[in-house]
Design a protein around this motif. Structure first.
Motif, PDB file in Angstrom:
ATOM      1  N   LEU A   1      41.244  25.093  41.609  1.00 29.00           N
ATOM      2  CA  LEU A   1      40.186  24.906  40.986  1.00 29.00           C
ATOM      3  C   LEU A   1      38.596  25.222  40.823  1.00 29.00           C
ATOM      4  O   LEU A   1      38.578  25.812  39.940  1.00 29.00           O
ATOM      5  CB  LEU A   1      40.057  23.840  40.032  1.00 29.00           C
ATOM      6  CG  LEU A   1      42.049  22.516  40.016  1.00 29.00           C
ATOM      7  CD1 LEU A   1      41.986  21.075  39.291  1.00 29.00           C
ATOM      8  CD2 LEU A   1      42.241  24.056  39.046  1.00 29.00           C
ATOM      9  N   SER A   2      37.962  25.721  41.825  1.00 28.24           N
ATOM     10  CA  SER A   2      36.846  25.473  42.524  1.00 28.24           C
ATOM     11  C   SER A   2      37.056  26.913  42.203  1.00 28.24           C
ATOM     12  O   SER A   2      35.515  27.872  42.357  1.00 28.24           O
ATOM     13  CB  SER A   2      36.335  24.777  43.733  1.00 28.24           C
ATOM     14  OG  SER A   2      36.899  25.728  44.920  1.00 28.24           O
ATOM     15  N   GLY A   3      37.975  27.967  42.941  1.00 28.74           N
ATOM     16  CA  GLY A   3      37.287  29.378  43.002  1.00 28.74           C
ATOM     17  C   GLY A   3      37.720  29.693  44.700  1.00 28.74           C
ATOM     18  O   GLY A   3      37.697  30.700  45.030  1.00 28.74           O
ATOM     19  N   GLU A   4      37.611  28.876  44.933  1.00 35.38           N
ATOM     20  CA  GLU A   4      37.670  29.262  46.684  1.00 35.38           C
ATOM     21  C   GLU A   4      38.964  29.367  46.702  1.00 35.38           C
ATOM     22  O   GLU A   4      38.536  30.744  47.969  1.00 35.38           O
ATOM     23  CB  GLU A   4      37.234  27.759  47.037  1.00 35.38           C
ATOM     24  CG  GLU A   4      37.280  28.256  48.731  1.00 35.38           C
ATOM     25  CD  GLU A   4      37.243  27.206  49.905  1.00 35.38           C
ATOM     26  OE1 GLU A   4      36.682  26.423  51.239  1.00 35.38           O
ATOM     27  OE2 GLU A   4      37.432  25.697  49.086  1.00 35.38           O
ATOM     28  N   LEU A   5      40.018  29.520  46.555  1.00 33.19           N
ATOM     29  CA  LEU A   5      41.201  30.159  46.535  1.00 33.19           C
ATOM     30  C   LEU A   5      41.208  30.794  45.576  1.00 33.19           C
ATOM     31  O   LEU A   5      41.316  30.418  44.490  1.00 33.19           O
ATOM     32  CB  LEU A   5      41.916  29.400  47.207  1.00 33.19           C
ATOM     33  CG  LEU A   5      42.318  28.234  48.425  1.00 33.19           C
ATOM     34  CD1 LEU A   5      43.639  27.354  48.446  1.00 33.19           C
ATOM     35  CD2 LEU A   5      42.732  29.023  49.377  1.00 33.19           C
ATOM     36  N   SER A   6      40.759  32.563  45.599  1.00 27.85           N
ATOM     37  CA  SER A   6      41.027  32.891  45.085  1.00 27.85           C
ATOM     38  C   SER A   6      42.631  33.404  43.768  1.00 27.85           C
ATOM     39  O   SER A   6      43.796  33.400  44.364  1.00 27.85           O
ATOM     40  CB  SER A   6      40.301  33.769  44.362  1.00 27.85           C
ATOM     41  OG  SER A   6      41.048  35.139  45.587  1.00 27.85           O
ATOM     42  N   GLY A   7      42.935  33.899  42.234  1.00 25.35           N
ATOM     43  CA  GLY A   7      44.025  34.484  42.275  1.00 25.35           C
ATOM     44  C   GLY A   7      44.628  35.242  42.689  1.00 25.35           C
ATOM     45  O   GLY A   7      44.099  36.413  43.028  1.00 25.35           O
ATOM     46  N   GLY A   8      45.533  35.479  43.453  1.00 22.60           N
ATOM     47  CA  GLY A   8      46.802  36.113  44.601  1.00 22.60           C
ATOM     48  C   GLY A   8      46.232  36.345  45.434  1.00 22.60           C
ATOM     49  O   GLY A   8      46.970  36.948  46.448  1.00 22.60           O
TER      50      GLY A   8
ATOM     51  N   ARG B   1      59.405  31.814  52.902  1.00 19.27           N
ATOM     52  CA  ARG B   1      58.673  32.148  54.753  1.00 19.27           C
ATOM     53  C   ARG B   1      57.348  32.978  55.017  1.00 19.27           C
ATOM     54  O   ARG B   1      56.772  32.934  55.970  1.00 19.27           O
ATOM     55  CB  ARG B   1      59.517  33.288  55.455  1.00 19.27           C
ATOM     56  CG  ARG B   1      60.834  32.564  55.507  1.00 19.27           C
ATOM     57  CD  ARG B   1      62.051  33.825  56.592  1.00 19.27           C
ATOM     58  NE  ARG B   1      62.158  35.158  56.392  1.00 19.27           N
ATOM     59  CZ  ARG B   1      62.902  34.988  54.651  1.00 19.27           C
ATOM     60  NH1 ARG B   1      63.979  34.509  54.525  1.00 19.27           N
ATOM     61  NH2 ARG B   1      63.118  36.751  54.164  1.00 19.27           N
ATOM     62  N   LYS B   2      56.331  32.820  53.837  1.00 20.74           N
ATOM     63  CA  LYS B   2      55.101  32.713  54.077  1.00 20.74           C
ATOM     64  C   LYS B   2      54.206  31.737  53.416  1.00 20.74           C
ATOM     65  O   LYS B   2      52.586  31.769  54.035  1.00 20.74           O
ATOM     66  CB  LYS B   2      54.934  34.302  52.899  1.00 20.74           C
ATOM     67  CG  LYS B   2      55.734  35.552  53.608  1.00 20.74           C
ATOM     68  CD  LYS B   2      55.312  36.555  53.214  1.00 20.74           C
ATOM     69  CE  LYS B   2      55.556  37.785  53.460  1.00 20.74           C
ATOM     70  NZ  LYS B   2      56.076  39.346  52.544  1.00 20.74           N
ATOM     71  N   GLY B   3      54.557  30.661  52.626  1.00 16.81           N
ATOM     72  CA  GLY B   3      53.486  29.918  51.566  1.00 16.81           C
ATOM     73  C   GLY B   3      53.515  29.973  50.983  1.00 16.81           C
ATOM     74  O   GLY B   3      54.648  30.011  49.716  1.00 16.81           O
ATOM     75  N   ALA B   4      52.388  30.318  50.112  1.00 15.84           N
ATOM     76  CA  ALA B   4      52.686  30.787  48.231  1.00 15.84           C
ATOM     77  C   ALA B   4      51.280  31.279  48.376  1.00 15.84           C
ATOM     78  O   ALA B   4      50.360  32.140  48.699  1.00 15.84           O
ATOM     79  CB  ALA B   4      51.967  29.092  47.525  1.00 15.84           C
ATOM     80  N   ILE B   5      51.192  31.948  47.268  1.00 13.42           N
ATOM     81  CA  ILE B   5      50.104  32.394  46.519  1.00 13.42           C
ATOM     82  C   ILE B   5      49.820  31.848  45.060  1.00 13.42           C
ATOM     83  O   ILE B   5      50.385  31.601  44.087  1.00 13.42           O
ATOM     84  CB  ILE B   5      51.181  33.909  46.133  1.00 13.42           C
ATOM     85  CG1 ILE B   5      51.454  34.826  47.136  1.00 13.42           C
ATOM     86  CG2 ILE B   5      49.813  34.726  44.944  1.00 13.42           C
ATOM     87  CD1 ILE B   5      51.999  36.462  46.622  1.00 13.42           C
ATOM     88  N   VAL B   6      48.231  31.666  44.322  1.00 13.51           N
ATOM     89  CA  VAL B   6      47.057  31.816  43.940  1.00 13.51           C
ATOM     90  C   VAL B   6      47.562  32.038  42.696  1.00 13.51           C
ATOM     91  O   VAL B   6      47.717  33.738  42.741  1.00 13.51           O
ATOM     92  CB  VAL B   6      46.324  31.403  44.885  1.00 13.51           C
ATOM     93  CG1 VAL B   6      44.919  30.616  43.380  1.00 13.51           C
ATOM     94  CG2 VAL B   6      45.403  30.903  45.822  1.00 13.51           C
ATOM     95  N   ARG B   7      48.269  31.488  41.746  1.00 18.23           N
ATOM     96  CA  ARG B   7      48.151  32.424  40.386  1.00 18.23           C
ATOM     97  C   ARG B   7      47.088  32.394  39.375  1.00 18.23           C
ATOM     98  O   ARG B   7      46.300  31.702  39.634  1.00 18.23           O
ATOM     99  CB  ARG B   7      49.203  31.044  39.682  1.00 18.23           C
ATOM    100  CG  ARG B   7      50.925  31.073  39.775  1.00 18.23           C
ATOM    101  CD  ARG B   7      51.988  29.987  38.143  1.00 18.23           C
ATOM    102  NE  ARG B   7      52.653  30.541  39.184  1.00 18.23           N
ATOM    103  CZ  ARG B   7      53.631  31.662  38.862  1.00 18.23           C
ATOM    104  NH1 ARG B   7      53.493  32.381  38.198  1.00 18.23           N
ATOM    105  NH2 ARG B   7      54.793  31.124  39.343  1.00 18.23           N
ATOM    106  N   PRO B   8      46.971  33.663  39.461  1.00 17.75           N
ATOM    107  CA  PRO B   8      45.678  34.129  39.204  1.00 17.75           C
ATOM    108  C   PRO B   8      45.440  33.347  37.395  1.00 17.75           C
ATOM    109  O   PRO B   8      46.643  33.503  36.632  1.00 17.75           O
ATOM    110  CB  PRO B   8      45.273  35.142  38.564  1.00 17.75           C
ATOM    111  CG  PRO B   8      46.371  36.042  39.709  1.00 17.75           C
ATOM    112  CD  PRO B   8      47.640  35.139  39.935  1.00 17.75           C
ATOM    113  N   MET B   9      43.903  33.427  36.606  1.00 19.87           N
ATOM    114  CA  MET B   9      44.414  32.624  35.759  1.00 19.87           C
ATOM    115  C   MET B   9      44.308  34.115  34.182  1.00 19.87           C
ATOM    116  O   MET B   9      43.107  34.738  34.844  1.00 19.87           O
ATOM    117  CB  MET B   9      43.487  32.112  35.675  1.00 19.87           C
ATOM    118  CG  MET B   9      42.777  31.630  34.208  1.00 19.87           C
ATOM    119  SD  MET B   9      42.246  29.990  33.650  1.00 19.87           S
ATOM    120  CE  MET B   9      42.993  28.796  33.635  1.00 19.87           C
ATOM    121  N   THR B  10      45.221  33.803  33.598  1.00 22.54           N
ATOM    122  CA  THR B  10      44.912  35.607  33.029  1.00 22.54           C
ATOM    123  C   THR B  10      44.424  35.263  31.289  1.00 22.54           C
ATOM    124  O   THR B  10      43.820  33.974  31.170  1.00 22.54           O
ATOM    125  CB  THR B  10      46.670  35.242  32.647  1.00 22.54           C
ATOM    126  OG1 THR B  10      46.977  34.254  31.367  1.00 22.54           O
ATOM    127  CG2 THR B  10      47.146  35.880  34.051  1.00 22.54           C
TER     128      THR B  10
END
Length: 213
Positions: free
Chosen positions: A22-29, A66-75
């Motif tokens: 939510l803070s953007g520290e982890l960015s979309g993608g 097997r990799k974890g997850a990807i942060v969904r970008p806010m479109t």
């Protein structure tokens, strides 16, 4: 010191990861590793995986095998949808406040105190502080309606709203002053019981978000 386990650890991993999204520290993608989050928190991957599943259900993460997850970008579409829902809730809430003759003395005092805090954050270019005060400001408007249904819907949108605010205000810090000015107009119209004026100011406020996304 004993590390948290089970539901406690899963909740900790959920709150920690969500706050960073939510803070953007982890960015979309961005790819997020269960192992990395677990290492940061000193917990195993199992509760982190449970947290990732929960965040996936909230459409904040997309799980990757097997990799974890990807942060969904806010479109842009999602941003527009969030703003449309916010506009509906806040316009309706303000209408109820104005129909009752305006906000209570307590709410009026809280709005003014909030605007003073916002001014401090603007002066210090404190995006994190301003985002929190921004959220509180709009929540006060919805709360002032005394409508529990409106408050419930607002709470469901709150995380997405925070993410949108962080995105907008970090694109151009000059938006802090513009948003603060918008909030002054909104508070003034609400305190005056001017529903048409409030509605017009809210549209202008949200148009500022639309233009930045």
């Amino acid at each position: 010191m004993t590390s948290p386990t089970g539901p406690v650890a899963a909740e900790q991993a959920y709150a920690f990861t969500k706050a960073r999204i939510l803070s953007g520290e982890l960015s979309g993608g961005q790819l997020v590793s269960e192992g990395a989050i677990g290492a940061q928190l000193g917990i195993s991957r199992t509760p982190v995986h449970e947290a990732f599943l929960r965040l996936g259900a909230e459409q904040l993460l997309q799980l990757v095998s097997r990799k974890g997850a990807i942060v969904r970008p806010m479109t842009p579409t999602e941003a527009a949808d969030v703003l449309a829902m916010r506009r509906g809730i806040e316009t309706s809430a303000a209408g109820q406040v104005c129909a009752a003759g305006g906000p209570s003395e307590r709410t009026t005092a809280l709005l003014r105190e909030n605007l003073e805090r916002q001014a401090t954050f603007v002066a210090g270019s404190d995006v994190d502080g301003f985002v929190a005060a921004d959220d509180d400001f709009h929540a006060l408007i919805v709360e002032a309606s005394g409508n529990p249904i409106a408050q419930n819907f607002y709470e469901q949108l709150r995380g997405r709203q925070q993410r949108l605010r962080n995105l907008l205000l970090r694109i151009d810090p000059a938006n802090l002053a513009s948003a603060h000015s918008d909030h002054h107009r909104l508070a003034g119209r609400l305190i005056a019981g001017d529903r048409p004026g409030f509605d017009a100011a809210l549209v202008e406020h949200f148009d500022r978000y639309q233009g930045a996304i």
